[in-house]
Design a protein around this motif. Structure first.
Motif, PDB file in Angstrom:
ATOM      1  N   VAL A  50       0.627  -1.151  -0.084  1.00  0.00           N
ATOM      2  CA  VAL A  50       0.069   0.089   0.126  1.00  0.00           C
ATOM      3  C   VAL A  50       0.683   1.344  -0.082  1.00  0.00           C
ATOM      4  O   VAL A  50       0.552   2.238  -0.852  1.00  0.00           O
ATOM      5  N   ILE A  51       1.879   1.333   0.870  1.00  0.00           N
ATOM      6  CA  ILE A  51       2.664   2.464   0.982  1.00  0.00           C
ATOM      7  C   ILE A  51       3.520   2.733  -0.291  1.00  0.00           C
ATOM      8  O   ILE A  51       3.515   3.921  -0.880  1.00  0.00           O
ATOM      9  N   ASN A  52       3.981   1.690  -0.662  1.00  0.00           N
ATOM     10  CA  ASN A  52       4.785   1.692  -2.225  1.00  0.00           C
ATOM     11  C   ASN A  52       4.037   2.295  -3.094  1.00  0.00           C
ATOM     12  O   ASN A  52       4.260   2.970  -4.012  1.00  0.00           O
ATOM     13  N   GLY A  53       2.664   1.501  -3.324  1.00  0.00           N
ATOM     14  CA  GLY A  53       1.733   1.876  -4.566  1.00  0.00           C
ATOM     15  C   GLY A  53       1.109   3.264  -4.447  1.00  0.00           C
ATOM     16  O   GLY A  53       1.369   4.128  -5.352  1.00  0.00           O
ATOM     17  N   LEU A  54       1.025   3.556  -3.174  1.00  0.00           N
ATOM     18  CA  LEU A  54       0.449   5.164  -3.141  1.00  0.00           C
ATOM     19  C   LEU A  54       1.734   6.151  -3.495  1.00  0.00           C
ATOM     20  O   LEU A  54       1.654   7.242  -3.952  1.00  0.00           O
ATOM     21  N   GLN A  55       2.948   5.976  -3.094  1.00  0.00           N
ATOM     22  CA  GLN A  55       4.269   6.699  -3.115  1.00  0.00           C
ATOM     23  C   GLN A  55       4.262   6.725  -4.705  1.00  0.00           C
ATOM     24  O   GLN A  55       4.564   7.770  -5.382  1.00  0.00           O
ATOM     25  N   ARG A  56       4.142   5.592  -5.379  1.00  0.00           N
ATOM     26  CA  ARG A  56       4.326   5.627  -6.692  1.00  0.00           C
ATOM     27  C   ARG A  56       3.256   6.311  -7.485  1.00  0.00           C
ATOM     28  O   ARG A  56       3.908   7.220  -8.444  1.00  0.00           O
ATOM     29  N   LEU A  57       2.237   6.056  -7.106  1.00  0.00           N
ATOM     30  CA  LEU A  57       1.105   7.053  -7.883  1.00  0.00           C
ATOM     31  C   LEU A  57       1.232   8.532  -7.501  1.00  0.00           C
ATOM     32  O   LEU A  57       0.892   9.241  -8.510  1.00  0.00           O
ATOM     33  N   ALA A  58       1.583   8.870  -6.307  1.00  0.00           N
ATOM     34  CA  ALA A  58       1.811  10.190  -6.001  1.00  0.00           C
ATOM     35  C   ALA A  58       2.766  10.786  -6.948  1.00  0.00           C
ATOM     36  O   ALA A  58       2.637  12.041  -7.654  1.00  0.00           O
ATOM     37  N   LYS A  59       3.915  10.175  -7.083  1.00  0.00           N
ATOM     38  CA  LYS A  59       4.920  10.730  -8.027  1.00  0.00           C
ATOM     39  C   LYS A  59       4.615  10.671  -9.280  1.00  0.00           C
ATOM     40  O   LYS A  59       4.739  11.788  -9.939  1.00  0.00           O
ATOM     41  N   LYS A  60       3.835   9.813  -9.850  1.00  0.00           N
ATOM     42  CA  LYS A  60       3.440   9.768 -11.147  1.00  0.00           C
ATOM     43  C   LYS A  60       2.478  10.830 -11.533  1.00  0.00           C
ATOM     44  O   LYS A  60       2.417  11.592 -12.557  1.00  0.00           O
ATOM     45  N   HIS A  61       1.513  11.122 -10.576  1.00  0.00           N
ATOM     46  CA  HIS A  61       0.544  12.061 -10.905  1.00  0.00           C
ATOM     47  C   HIS A  61       0.782  13.570 -10.202  1.00  0.00           C
ATOM     48  O   HIS A  61       0.069  14.579 -10.237  1.00  0.00           O
ATOM     49  N   LYS A  62       2.224  13.564  -9.732  1.00  0.00           N
ATOM     50  CA  LYS A  62       2.883  14.813  -9.124  1.00  0.00           C
ATOM     51  C   LYS A  62       1.590  15.564  -8.126  1.00  0.00           C
ATOM     52  O   LYS A  62       1.490  16.656  -8.232  1.00  0.00           O
ATOM     53  N   VAL A  63       1.397  14.642  -7.057  1.00  0.00           N
ATOM     54  CA  VAL A  63       0.362  15.051  -5.835  1.00  0.00           C
ATOM     55  C   VAL A  63       1.148  15.160  -4.658  1.00  0.00           C
ATOM     56  O   VAL A  63       2.266  14.397  -4.365  1.00  0.00           O
ATOM     57  N   CYS A  64       1.094  16.132  -3.844  1.00  0.00           N
ATOM     58  CA  CYS A  64       1.526  16.293  -2.339  1.00  0.00           C
ATOM     59  C   CYS A  64       1.483  15.044  -1.478  1.00  0.00           C
ATOM     60  O   CYS A  64       0.236  14.621  -1.711  1.00  0.00           O
ATOM     61  N   THR A  65       2.219  14.640  -0.873  1.00  0.00           N
ATOM     62  CA  THR A  65       2.113  13.362   0.058  1.00  0.00           C
ATOM     63  C   THR A  65       1.978  13.717   1.314  1.00  0.00           C
ATOM     64  O   THR A  65       1.481  12.694   2.275  1.00  0.00           O
ATOM     65  N   GLU A  66       2.033  14.991   1.724  1.00  0.00           N
ATOM     66  CA  GLU A  66       1.546  15.301   3.180  1.00  0.00           C
ATOM     67  C   GLU A  66       1.021  16.534   3.362  1.00  0.00           C
ATOM     68  O   GLU A  66       1.023  17.452   2.486  1.00  0.00           O
TER      69      GLU A  66
END
Length: 69
Positions: A50-66
């Motif tokens: 879950v963590i890895n997948g969400l981080q990967r999606l965040a990076k791909k879609h250029k969204v803030c993670t915090e």
């Protein structure tokens, strides 16, 4: 550092992804993502998947993670 999963799912949705798309990308079912978005499941001790997948999606879609302080 703890990941704020409900916030991150919300940001991914604001970027145009559906819960179904998020679920498919990280190998979960949509109801699980819905429960995570509501803070009801998987937020205290999320799996590496879950963590890895969400981080990967965040990076791909250029969204803030915090959330902002």
């Amino acid at each position: 550092m703890d990941m704020n999963i409900p916030f991150l799912i919300s940001e991914l949705q604001r970027a145009g992804l559906t819960q179904s798309q998020i679920a498919t990308a990280i190998g979960l079912k949509q109801p699980t993502v819905s429960e995570m978005a509501a803070g009801k499941a998987g937020v205290k001790r999320p799996s590496f998947q879950v963590i890895n997948g969400l981080q990967r999606l965040a990076k791909k879609h250029k969204v803030c993670t915090e959330p902002p302080n």
